[in-house]
Design an enzyme around this catalytic site. Structure first.
Site, PDB file in Angstrom:
ATOM      1  N   TYR A 289       1.455  -1.021  -0.085  1.00 54.17           N
ATOM      2  CA  TYR A 289       0.003   0.069   0.016  1.00 54.17           C
ATOM      3  C   TYR A 289       1.112   0.989  -0.296  1.00 54.17           C
ATOM      4  O   TYR A 289       0.582   2.494   0.419  1.00 54.17           O
ATOM      5  CB  TYR A 289      -0.716   0.023   0.781  1.00 54.17           C
TER       6      TYR A 289
ATOM      7  N   HIS B 170       0.341 -12.024   2.152  1.00 53.00           N
ATOM      8  CA  HIS B 170      -0.506 -11.094   2.232  1.00 53.00           C
ATOM      9  C   HIS B 170      -0.340 -11.982   0.426  1.00 53.00           C
ATOM     10  O   HIS B 170       0.003 -11.363  -0.574  1.00 53.00           O
ATOM     11  CB  HIS B 170       0.660 -10.079   0.787  1.00 53.00           C
TER      12      HIS B 170
END
Length: 341
Positions: free
Chosen positions: A52, A106
């Protein structure tokens, strides 16, 4: 106040997690203000990721000085040991901390396990032994990987899309985690913006004692909604049940969840928004989707190579090129005034 404990981690927090993906899109000062306001209101679980962009940096700045009072979860998309350690050290630096409360793999294409040849699980165990990671989790969009993670007994938490549009297979994951005393973190609780009734979204998730929803927050008025639910949590009512059933009917079948795992597109199509434009037009103020900027993004669909890369990477096995084409045709009809929204 409703609280939830994430399985064996012992992490007990208000049933409102702060999803820090959207703060990438706002200035540093605005992000810090949002995070601090969330903390002061009683939100203490913050979820971010290396992926992110500057989200970790903004969290690190905002939580400096109150680190011991909050729980930070971040993620690594590393596929080898060298990248794993690089990601972890970068995250610790960005977050201005020497440990991560919950470190998650992730959305890996497989479930990392000891002896699988990747070395990833061995690395995260070492990081936990060194005190840099306190708890081990995994996030995914694939039912098969999520199911394997639950049955493996190797993970303390699972993060998976879960909302009132979810089906029996997702409900089985929640039940499986409960049976294994494994924390369940609900991402996409608003289905990437398609769910616009936060009361209904909260009331649905409040039915599950082991589920912690993380709300993607970018604007202060969004945060204010969830803060108001701390002392006055919405409960499931007959009215909300009827509303949810209507929503499920309208959004049944194949639709893009906007997860973005089909990206990047070789020709630059913003697939995660363009492939669900018809729904966005009808479920959010249409003027936002009819600007010149959005029109240019939709025209990029004309450049589609039909290479199939996006389709092969979709965790929901959608026919993404076909969805893009259908959404583009609908969009042109709306622009021409032939279809009302």
């Amino acid at each position: 106040m409703q609280t939830v404990t994430l399985g064996t981690t012992g992490i007990t927090v208000n049933k409102n997690g702060f999803g820090a993906l959207p703060i990438q899109r706002i200035p540093d000062a605005d992000a810090v203000k949002l995070i601090r306001k969330a903390y002061e209101a009683g939100i203490t679980f913050f979820d971010t990721a290396r992926f992110y962009t500057d989200s970790e940096c903004k969290l690190g700045e905002a939580l400096n000085g109150i680190r011991e009072n909050v729980y930070i979860a971040t993620k690594t998309g590393a596929t080898n040991v060298e990248a794993f350690w690089k990601d972890l050290e970068t995250s610790l630096h960005n977050l201005q901390t020497d440990y991560v409360d919950l470190y998650q793999f992730h959305n890996p294409a497989f479930c990392p396990k000891p002896g699988d040849g990747s070395g990833l699980y061995e690395a995260i165990l070492q990081a936990k032994g060194e005190g840099k990671v306190r708890h081990i989790g995994i996030t995914n969009h694939r039912l098969s990987v999520a199911t394997e993670a639950i049955t493996s007994g190797l993970y303390e938490t699972l993060q998976f899309p879960f909302c009132y549009l979810s089906g029996e297979k997702e409900l089985a994951l929640v039940k499986g985690c409960a049976e294994k005393n494994m924390g369940f973190i609900a991402m996409k609780a608003l289905s990437g913006g398609l769910i616009t009734n936060s009361q209904a979204a909260y009331a649905f998730l409040a039915q599950f004692d082991n589920v912690l929803p993380i709300w993607g927050i970018q604007k202060e008025h969004e945060l204010d909604e969830f803060i108001s639910y701390i002392d006055n949590p919405p409960c499931m009512t007959e009215g909300i049940k009827v509303f949810i059933e209507k929503e499920r009917t309208q959004l049944s079948g194949d639709f893009c969840r906007g997860c973005g795992y089909c990206m990047p597109c070789p020709v630059g199509i913003e697939i995660n928004n363009c492939a669900r434009m018809s729904l966005l037009l009808r479920r959010s103020p249409s003027a936002l989707q009819l600007t010149k900027e959005v029109q240019e993004k939709m025209r990029k669909i004309e450049d589609c190579l039909h290479c199939g890369k996006c389709k092969s990477q979709c965790p929901y096995e959608l026919d993404t090129p076909t969805l893009l084409a259908k959404n583009y045709e609908d969009y042109k009809q709306v622009l021409a005034g032939k279809v009302s929204v």
